[in-house]
Design an enzyme around this catalytic site. Structure first.
Site, mmCIF file in Angstrom:
data_model
loop_
_atom_site.group_PDB
_atom_site.id
_atom_site.type_symbol
_atom_site.label_atom_id
_atom_site.label_comp_id
_atom_site.label_asym_id
_atom_site.label_seq_id
_atom_site.Cartn_x
_atom_site.Cartn_y
_atom_site.Cartn_z
ATOM 1 N N CYS A 36 0.812 -1.233 0.000
ATOM 2 C CA CYS A 36 0.000 0.000 0.000
ATOM 3 C C CYS A 36 0.841 1.277 0.000
ATOM 4 C CB CYS A 36 -0.933 0.018 1.203
ATOM 5 S SG CYS A 36 -1.672 -1.555 1.556
ATOM 6 N N HIS A 80 -4.403 7.967 5.867
ATOM 7 C CA HIS A 80 -4.437 6.660 5.208
ATOM 8 C C HIS A 80 -5.848 6.094 5.371
ATOM 9 C CE1 HIS A 80 -2.908 3.085 3.391
ATOM 10 N NE2 HIS A 80 -3.085 2.339 4.451
ATOM 11 N N HIS A 137 -9.557 1.517 -1.922
ATOM 12 C CA HIS A 137 -8.143 1.363 -1.607
ATOM 13 C C HIS A 137 -7.448 0.752 -2.821
ATOM 14 C CE1 HIS A 137 -4.439 0.848 0.339
ATOM 15 N NE2 HIS A 137 -4.817 0.318 1.488
#
Lengths: 426, 341
Positions: free
Chosen positions: A179, A319, A356
């Protein structure tokens, strides 16, 4: 004296916009990328919701060679890269002008490869027999249909393709840190310019986890929630009722340039990358460190190295995955680093809108942040109803605010914490 | 601020002791040779059972090898907190009989089913809960951090052998520019069928493919007795279409003739022959791991440096030049030298 590093252009393919102008309009209008998966069947698995880029992207790369088009069929990440590169080709070529090719490079963050079972199911099940190498033979056969490339290619194909299109010879790097991949691509690009290795770096990433195997494996890990019959708000960052994140896909590129280059070419930059913080948890690969100690070091380092006071940060693009593990720790760390001001600074995560995008999360969220910065706009946490902690300024409605300095957070599986501070150039 | 010199403080690596010949049935009945790592389960640094089940063999080898390396250097916990970590990686799926049997069993079963729902439900049921972590691209880096306590600046680079150069250059620049005092940098290569399936695209219908799993790491710092004096690469326009046939290693030696060369970059027998021929035209004293082990992927460059480092430490050479070339034709050159005080 180290070079200062600026962003001079960027663009993105996102579930909420097929370019940066679309993205801006759709952020203003609270458009959600979330819907039932439409690209393949999800009967039999409990994960049915994602933020897909629904529009067929072939029109963007209609002039590509046939073998490139063939690879795009079996590799969604590659298709996103190709579509994006073709979208920005003429504009980006114009911007980089006659900068020496040996002084311009590319760094791309890339996600894991997944065999697209939903596309090759018939061939896989009809060929596989109970011997080890039949499976490998099958993949070789499928690969051999594509001239020059195969079903499995080195992760470098994205950076190499972009380097070929824009003649970027200084380096072609691929960062593979889940990520944080594209945030680390920005970090490596930043260092390369600061340390005098390049004048221009294309930094970005590409990823998609909207396929059968990725949905199952992220779902079983507890990152993606099971879909209920009427789910329309899968991802709820910073909400007590958060159950997991929204599977997404994206590709984006920002052009980073040295101060020397922008002065010489008389380009007005959009923003300056002031500093980076980048640490490892050293905790467990299976879970983020609940103490948030290394996350704290990453943010504190970025503030210290950028000589920015916590009170100067006008907005935190969090985030905020909407997972149980991430969001509480992230807020606790903001509280520790920012003190009382941590309760004042506006904080939002936009993953509830665009999902995401894993390796492309950082570049997609940079595009969101730049959109906000250049338009005096802070996007809200759209799905937030009951905050984990109401004392934080978790933005509830889109709002107007001048942003001079902003912090962007990205954290990854395996305990990687990469953040950067951006300064608006008025 | 003045730039610092960069030194190699220590090296450690693990190479295969066993090789397997794999015959593929199609398209041309190719035979490939793969070197696999053996790890000592009794080693005091062998990982915990809960982690072992999601670790590739090259990751376990890296953990053991790095733990021994750091122990020798007697670094404090504080040293490791700020230490940078740059890792080069290539393939993230390890072929094992267990995995393949599990996959075949499921694929065979779903042939019987008529509906998508039945098929996907069976796949869902059989996918291991930690599959996403088993194939995590930064697993090597994250496990190294977990087992050693290194928590500083970091990145995982992929995926051809040139990723080793990218990792090394990043560590080098950080020390040179006073961004860190120490860095652990290296490559962990997982060879096998999946690697072959990835890189065979560049070698369609050719024979003699050989690759080995390998783990190789260096500690870099701002003091020591072996110094990195040159770190360089070629600047060419690349093509996604594949293998570039450039052979320009000689261009790296316009300033100084080499004393000893270690080289890497081949995947097939013809590469090994041509690489040796090319190096012979530059220097008479050379070495390569590739005749014995084939390609070492993302660990290639570090194995070259490790060999050169050992030659210098033993007193055989004062200077060693390390060369590598990847499947896209990206060439790199590292020069290491004994420090004369």
């Amino acid at each position: 004296m180290k070079e200062r590093v600026y962003i001079i252009d960027y663009d993105v393919l996102s579930p909420i916009g097929l370019n940066r102008d679309d993205l801006r309009e759709n952020l203003y209008n609270n458009v959600k990328g979330e819907s039932k998966v439409s690209n393949f069947e999800t009967d039999g698995i409990p994960f049915k919701i994602a933020a897909e880029i629904k529009k067929d992207l072939k029109f963007l790369y209609r002039n590509e060679e046939q073998f490139i088009k063939d690879v795009c069929i079996s590799d969604r990440k590659f298709e996103l890269t190709i579509a994006l590169a073709n979208l920005v080709e003429s504009r980006f070529k114009n911007i980089i002008g006659d900068c020496n090719p040996n002084r311009r490079g590319v760094v791309m963050g890339v996600g894991s490869d997944v065999i697209m079972f939903e596309q090759f199911e018939k061939e896989i099940t009809s060929t596989v027999k109970d011997t080890t190498y039949q499976f490998n033979d099958l993949i070789m056969n499928l690969s051999s249909r594509i001239e020059n490339m195969g079903l499995m290619n080195p992760y470098d194909i994205h950076a190499i393709y972009i380097s070929e299109m824009f003649d970027l010879r200084a380096f072609q790097k691929s960062t593979l840190s889940a990520c944080t991949s594209s945030t680390q691509a920005i970090s490596i690009a930043f260092d390369s310019i600061r340390n005098g290795k390049a004048d221009i770096v294309f930094a970005g990433g590409t990823d998609s986890i909207i396929n059968t195997m990725a949905l199952i494996s992220f779902g079983k890990l507890g990152v993606i929630p099971e879909s209920g019959p009427h789910d329309e708000k899968t991802c709820k960052p910073f909400d007590i009722g958060r159950k997991g994140t929204l599977a997404g896909e994206s590709a984006g590129i920002a052009i980073l340039a040295s101060e020397t280059f922008i002065k010489k070419s008389k380009i007005k930059p959009l923003a300056e990358i002031v500093s980076i913080g980048n640490t490892l948890d050293g905790y467990k690969i299976t879970a983020p460190d609940p103490s948030g100690d290394s996350m704290e070091v990453a943010i504190s380092t970025a503030l210290k190295n950028g000589k920015v006071l916590p009170g100067e940060i006008d907005y935190i693009n969090a985030h905020g995955t909407g997972t149980k593990q991430n969001d509480g720790v992230e807020l606790a760390v903001i509280n520790r680093v920012f003190g009382d001001y941590g309760k004042e600074v506006p904080i939002s995560s936009t993953k509830d809108r665009h999902g995401h995008a894993i390796a492309a999360a950082g570049i997609q969220e940079l595009a969101v942040l730049l959109t906000g910065m250049k338009n005096d706009f802070i996007p809200s946490n759209m799905n937030l109803v009951n905050p984990i902690d109401d004392s934080f300024n978790l933005v509830r409605e889109n709002s107007r605010k001048k942003i001079k300095y902003a912090l962007s957070n990205n954290f990854a599986f395996g305990g990687v914490n990469t953040v950067f501070i951006l300064k608006n150039i008025e | 601020m003045k730039k610092k010199d960069v030194f190699i403080s220590a090296v450690n690596y693990q190479l295969p002791k066993r090789f397997e010949e794999i015959l593929l049935f199609s398209p041309n009945k190719q035979k490939i040779i793969v070197g696999g790592l053996d790890v000592d389960k009794k080693n005091k640094y062998y990982p915990a059972r809960s982690d072992e089940k999601i670790m590739r063999t090259d990751v376990i080898a890296s953990i053991i090898s790095i733990s021994n390396l750091l122990e020798k250097l007697e670094l404090t916990e504080e040293d490791k907190l700020d230490m940078s970590l740059f890792v080069a990686n290539s393939i993230f799926i390890e072929e094992s009989n267990k995995n393949m049997k599990r996959a075949f069993s499921v694929l065979n079963r779903i042939k019987e089913f008529g509906t998508v729902e039945q098929k996907l439900a069976t796949i869902y049921k059989n996918v291991p809960p930690l599959l996403a972590l088993e194939t995590l691209t930064n697993a090597t880096m994250s496990f190294i951090s977990q087992y050693t306590g290194i928590k500083g600046n970091n990145t995982t680079f992929g995926s051809t052998s040139h990723s080793g150069f990218d990792a090394l250059e990043e560590a080098f620049l950080q020390i040179e520019n006073n961004q860190t005092e120490k860095a652990l940098v290296g490559g962990s290569n997982c060879s096998g069928i999946y690697s072959f399936l990835t890189y065979q695209n560049f070698y369609k219908n050719t024979d003699g493919w050989k690759e080995s799993a390998c783990s190789s790491f260096l500690v870099l710092g701002d003091s020591g007795d072996v110094k990195i004096t040159k770190i360089d690469h070629n600047f060419i326009k690349l093509s996604i279409k594949g293998l570039r046939k450039n052979r320009m290693w000689g261009d790296f030696f316009r300033d100084k003739s080499p004393e000893f060369i270690v080289y890497s970059g081949g995947f097939i027998q013809d590469d090994f022959v041509q690489n040796e021929k090319e190096v012979k035209s530059i220097c008479n004293d050379f070495f390569s791991w590739e005749r014995e082990y084939g390609n070492l992927g993302s660990a290639s460059l570090f194995m070259g440096i490790a060999h050169g480092y050992n030659l210098i430490k033993s007193g055989r050479n004062k200077t060693v030049d390390i060369l590598n070339r990847d499947v896209y034709g990206r060439e790199s050159h590292i020069r290491i030298e004994k420090v004369i005080r």
